[in-house]
Design a protein around this motif. Structure first.
Motif, short mmCIF file in Angstrom:
data_model
loop_
_atom_site.label_atom_id
_atom_site.label_comp_id
_atom_site.label_asym_id
_atom_site.label_seq_id
_atom_site.Cartn_x
_atom_site.Cartn_y
_atom_site.Cartn_z
N VAL A 88 33.23 -26.86 -51.97
CA VAL A 88 33.23 -28.22 -51.42
C VAL A 88 32.45 -28.26 -50.11
O VAL A 88 31.59 -29.13 -49.90
CB VAL A 88 34.67 -28.72 -51.22
N ALA A 89 32.75 -27.33 -49.20
CA ALA A 89 32.10 -27.32 -47.90
C ALA A 89 30.59 -27.13 -48.03
O ALA A 89 29.80 -27.77 -47.34
CB ALA A 89 32.70 -26.23 -47.03
N ALA A 90 30.19 -26.23 -48.93
CA ALA A 90 28.76 -25.98 -49.12
C ALA A 90 28.05 -27.19 -49.71
O ALA A 90 26.90 -27.48 -49.37
CB ALA A 90 28.57 -24.76 -50.03
N ALA A 91 28.75 -27.91 -50.59
CA ALA A 91 28.13 -29.05 -51.26
C ALA A 91 27.98 -30.26 -50.35
O ALA A 91 27.00 -31.00 -50.43
CB ALA A 91 28.94 -29.43 -52.50
N CYS A 92 28.98 -30.48 -49.47
CA CYS A 92 28.95 -31.69 -48.65
C CYS A 92 28.52 -31.43 -47.22
O CYS A 92 28.15 -32.38 -46.50
CB CYS A 92 30.31 -32.38 -48.67
N PRO A 138 32.66 -29.60 -42.81
CA PRO A 138 33.87 -28.79 -42.71
C PRO A 138 35.10 -29.58 -42.29
O PRO A 138 36.22 -29.09 -42.41
CB PRO A 138 33.50 -27.74 -41.65
N THR A 139 34.90 -30.82 -41.82
CA THR A 139 36.05 -31.66 -41.43
C THR A 139 36.42 -32.66 -42.52
O THR A 139 37.20 -33.58 -42.27
CB THR A 139 35.73 -32.42 -40.13
N LEU A 140 35.90 -32.48 -43.72
CA LEU A 140 36.23 -33.38 -44.83
C LEU A 140 37.73 -33.33 -45.12
O LEU A 140 38.30 -32.25 -45.26
CB LEU A 140 35.46 -32.96 -46.08
N ARG A 178 41.40 -23.55 -45.25
CA ARG A 178 40.99 -23.86 -43.88
C ARG A 178 39.92 -22.92 -43.35
O ARG A 178 39.35 -23.17 -42.29
CB ARG A 178 42.22 -23.86 -42.96
N GLN A 179 39.62 -21.87 -44.06
CA GLN A 179 38.49 -21.04 -43.68
C GLN A 179 37.18 -21.83 -43.79
O GLN A 179 36.20 -21.52 -43.11
CB GLN A 179 38.40 -19.81 -44.59
N HIS A 180 37.19 -22.85 -44.65
CA HIS A 180 35.97 -23.62 -44.92
C HIS A 180 36.14 -25.11 -44.64
O HIS A 180 35.16 -25.79 -44.29
CB HIS A 180 35.56 -23.42 -46.38
N LEU A 181 37.35 -25.63 -44.82
CA LEU A 181 37.63 -27.05 -44.60
C LEU A 181 38.80 -27.15 -43.62
O LEU A 181 39.96 -26.94 -44.00
CB LEU A 181 37.96 -27.74 -45.93
N PHE A 182 38.50 -27.46 -42.38
CA PHE A 182 39.48 -27.33 -41.31
C PHE A 182 40.65 -28.30 -41.42
O PHE A 182 41.72 -28.05 -40.86
CB PHE A 182 38.79 -27.53 -39.95
N LYS A 183 40.45 -29.40 -42.15
CA LYS A 183 41.50 -30.42 -42.24
C LYS A 183 42.33 -30.30 -43.53
O LYS A 183 43.05 -31.23 -43.89
CB LYS A 183 40.89 -31.82 -42.14
N ALA A 184 42.23 -29.19 -44.21
CA ALA A 184 43.01 -29.02 -45.43
C ALA A 184 44.50 -29.14 -45.14
O ALA A 184 45.01 -28.53 -44.19
CB ALA A 184 42.71 -27.66 -46.06
N GLU A 185 45.19 -29.94 -45.95
CA GLU A 185 46.62 -30.15 -45.78
C GLU A 185 47.31 -30.13 -47.13
O GLU A 185 46.70 -30.40 -48.16
CB GLU A 185 46.90 -31.50 -45.10
#
Length: 273
Positions: free
Chosen positions: A220-224, A227-229, A263-270
């Motif tokens: 996801v992070a690489a595609a968009c 990292p804050t998605l 969260r290693q790639h998307l910091f807002k993962a919940e």
């Protein structure tokens, strides 16, 4: 035996199918399950194994065409539009009360896109809130579908490209996934999520590993490039259409592990609430 449509009183989903049949001038017999309980009960006893019951009881309408049984407005319209052409991308809905799901445009076979668009449009125009689910492929089709009023979308990530292919039959390219994420992000209530579901392995099926959660978030992070998605960790439940493959319930600590990995790639993962 001709086609039979089993309905319930004051059923918006039944009306959607009736209106479609009337427009196509297709002959069928209508059976209201409360008005003709004997006929419906005989049908139910005969085809009990093929009939789904949601938490509120049998889902209506049901359509019988010879030995073919279809249940729910989505599956029935898909059958009426395409025969068996949309079977792999339209399944039963796990949503109630004016919402419908079970619609997977990423898995729509080539050549069936127009039928899929007609299906979504008829459901939405009939008064249902339509929820699509995508794995990132076919963003061009998704964009057309999201032009239909009252249509929403969830993007399901289950792991890296290998896991995605095993579950969905294919994996999106980075460009496809990036385009899909942009569409999802611009849609009210749209969400990109790690859908925690059983994955196949050498011993059968098991809950995802930490590496699967990390691989999904990395894709996801690489595609968009964001990292804050916003990104949620969503476990499947027995009420969903996804098969839990007889596994023991997912340990609660696994969700924390998946969140940490994401969260290693998307910091807002919940974790989804």
């Amino acid at each position: 035996m001709g086609s039979i449509l089993y309905t319930a009183p004051d059923c918006i989903r039944c009306k959607i199918v009736k209106d479609f049949l009337a427009e196509k001038r297709q002959e069928y017999r209508a059976v209201d399950f409360k008005g003709d309980t004997e006929t419906f009960n005989k049908f139910y006893r005969t085809y009990r194994k093929a009939i789904y019951r949601n938490p509120e009881g049998v889902e209506f309408p049901l359509f019988q065409d010879g030995d073919v049984i279809r249940q729910g407005s989505g599956e029935i319209l898909a059958y009426l539009l395409s025969g068996h052409g949309l079977e792999g991308c339209v399944t039963r809905s796990d949503m109630l009360h004016g919402k419908i799901s079970g619609l997977y445009p990423s898995q729509c076979p080539d050549g069936q896109e127009e039928n899929f668009q007609t299906l979504v449009r008829r459901l939405a125009e009939g008064g249902l809130q339509v929820w699509l689910q995508t794995d990132g492929r076919k963003p061009e089709l998704l964009e057309k579908l999201l032009c239909v009023k009252n249509t929403h979308v969830l993007c399901n990530m289950v792991g890296g490209a290998e896991a995605t292919t095993k579950i969905f039959g294919g994996a999106p390219s980075a460009d496809e996934l990036g385009a899909t994420i942009r569409l999802v992000s611009n849609t009210p209530d749209g969400a990109v999520r790690f859908l925690v579901m059983p994955l196949p392995d050498d011993s059968g099926w098991s809950w995802p590993r930490r590496e699967d959660a990390a691989a999904a978030a990395k894709m996801v992070a690489a595609a968009c490039g964001q990292p804050t998605l916003p990104y949620t960790i969503t476990p499947v439940t027995p009420e969903m259409t996804w098969d839990t493959r007889g596994l023991e319930p997912l340990p609660g600590e696994n969700l924390l592990m998946y969140r940490s990995a994401a969260r290693q790639h998307l910091f807002k993962a919940e974790i989804a609430r």
